[in-house]
Write an enzyme that holds these catalytic residues in place. Structure first.
Site: not given
Ligand code: BG6
Length: 501
Positions: A14, A19, A48, A183-184, A188, A246, A344
């Protein structure tokens, strides 16, 4: 700093995706900028698309300029870009992995990376399994003198069954000890700080239980909509996108018992225990305690409704907002409500944990009207810090009591430029530290919990849209708290007293 054991090839599946541009490459650049990468390190972006190496580097250069926390510095870039490669390949085609291996072996020799490899899967979730299977068949060697690790982005499955299947494939190929489920949020600053705040201070831990805490609210609101991620988000919705990962991770850090030590396993043992102790919801409780929402157009018509977003179905029933009331069934927390909400297109971007303490027992000042509760707020973003509200006498001759606030703003201090979550996490993968990555049993338990909600939702058609963009979500979320005699607490600057009831 001794960086010898970090030498490795960082291989991104990717490599041309969002990302990679927004997070991974800027994080690598920042690590390089700070001198934390060894010389024996190289990056391979696999994609790709047909791109020349020059075009690829130009894309990354622009990405760093837009998204890095350190400014683009041409000397740093000149040194880093010599170690970034683009490799074009259809990664679903098993027959191509032999050539990829030859390419990577060659780079390993050139950069003296000793065979250490990180495979970062920054691809759509349907590609996780095929890539891992192909890696297993063609590239994994299980040698003792080097390591091969895999980093899996979320979503890790879309329910318990699919997560079990995915996990079996990954662990079969790499083993749990080489699997990094990202899991970002765990990267943090303030979430790491939570452990310190809780366990390195006498002040908080003795009060951290049902005897002194009235309620805990965890909120993560975003101003953005779904942007260009319609197809992904249609499959996920807020509960899979934010809550399963999260929000439940944050909750487990807040609610866990003191770990027996600071080792990755001890911390993750303590966290998973909380997830196991989440009170299971029956159908009726799901209906009463979980609210889902989807944004319509903003009241001024300037912001599109979710159903009008790019590549979103005009009749979509995907939720862009979730609020719920949870309980942790153990001696520490029995009866204390935990409220979670995320959405959101809210009016402001913020993630915070608000802990409201109980009223003083036999309070000498109970005659004072509107006495405010003590609050401890852990501010995760955009500001990082801790905020404490307590009561004090207003200066002067009259006995007036007012709430006052002590506010520690970590990133307000000049010179503080906290590392992005991804910097910390990528560095930990290189070091082989799994503390800030979800262990399989955590993922398993959180899906088990979320599945009960998804099962009930499947049976009922929601009445969407039910909140205008640029507002704080559907009215049912307010009613959820009102039933407990509470309301959502929104921190605004400058601080005003937060009434918890
Ligand atoms: C991601 C979700 O994991 O987290 C996104 O997929 C969301 O939908 C993002 O926007 C929020 O992260 P942060 O760090 O901006 O709070």
């Amino acid at each position: 700093m001794n960086t010898a054991n970090l030498r490795s090839l960082f291989i991104i599946f990717g490599g041309t995706g969002d990302l990679t541009h927004r997070k991974l490459i800027p994080a690598i650049y920042n690590l390089h900028y700070e001198g934390r990468l060894p010389d024996q390190f190289a990056v391979v972006g696999i994609g790709r698309r047909d791109k020349t190496p020059e075009e690829y580097l130009q894309d990354l250069y622009r990405a760093i300029k837009s998204f890095s926390r350190f400014p683009m510095d041409d000397t740093h870039w000149a040194s880093l870009s010599k170690r970034i490669y683009y490799y074009q390949m259809d990664f679903t085609d098993a027959s191509k992995y032999g050539e990829l291996k030859t390419f990577l072996d060659d780079l390993a020799d050139r950069h003296n990376t000793l065979g250490n490899q990180i495979f970062y899967l920054a691809v759509a979730p349907e590609f996780f399994e095929p890539i891992v299977k192909n890696l297993k068949d063609s590239l994994l060697c299980h040698g003792k003198s080097f390591w091969q690790r895999v980093v899996i982005e979320k979503p890790f499955g879309r329910d318990l069954q699919s997560a079990i299947k995915l996990n079996a494939t990954i662990v079969d190929a790499f083993g749990e000890e080489n699997t990094y489920r990202i899991d970002h949020y765990l990267g943090k600053e303030m979430l790491q700080n939570l452990l310190v705040i809780r366990f390195a201070n006498l002040l908080f831990e003795p009060l951290w239980n049902r005897h002194y805490i009235e309620q805990i609210q965890l909120s993560s609101s975003e101003t953005i909509g779904v942007e260009k991620r319609g197809p992904y988000y249609e499959q996920a919705g807020a509960i899979r996108d934010m809550v399963q990962s999260h929000m439940l991770q944050m909750l487990s850090l807040i609610a866990m018992e003191p770990p027996t030590s600071l080792t990755p396993e001890a911390i993750r043992d303590a966290k998973v225990t909380v997830l196991k102790q989440l009170k299971r919801m029956d159908r009726e409780t799901v209906r009463k305690s979980v609210v889902r929402g989807q944004y319509g157009r903003s009241l001024d018509q300037q912001l599109l409704a979710y159903r009008e977003e790019d590549r979103v179905s005009p009749t979509s029933n995907t939720e862009t907002y979730v609020a719920m009331r949870l309980e942790v069934e153990n001696d520490r927390w029995r009866g204390v409500p935990f409220y979670i909400r995320t959405g959101k297109r809210m009016p402001r971007k913020s993630t915070e944990v608000i802990i409201q303490f109980k009223d003083v027992h036999n309070n000498l000042y109970s005659h004072v009207p509107n006495l405010e509760p003590n609050l401890l707020v852990i501010r995760v973003q955009p500001q990082e810090g801790v905020f404490l509200q307590f009561n004090a006498k207003k200066p002067g001759n009259e006995d007036i009591i007012v709430p006052v606030q002590m506010d520690f703003c970590q990133n307000c201090e000049i010179g503080i430029n906290s590392p992005e979550a991804y910097e910390r996490l990528l560095y930990d993968v290189m070091k082989g530290d799994q503390t800030l990555f979800a262990r399989w049993d955590e993922v398993y338990e959180s899906w088990k919990f979320i599945d009960t909600i998804l099962d009930v939702w499947k049976e009922e058609e929601p009445d969407f849209p039910n909140y205008p963009a640029n507002t704080y979500g559907p009215k049912e979320a307010d009613e959820l708290l009102a039933r407990d005699g509470k309301k959502w607490l929104n921190i605004h600057e400058p601080w005003t007293a937060l009434g918890g009831k």
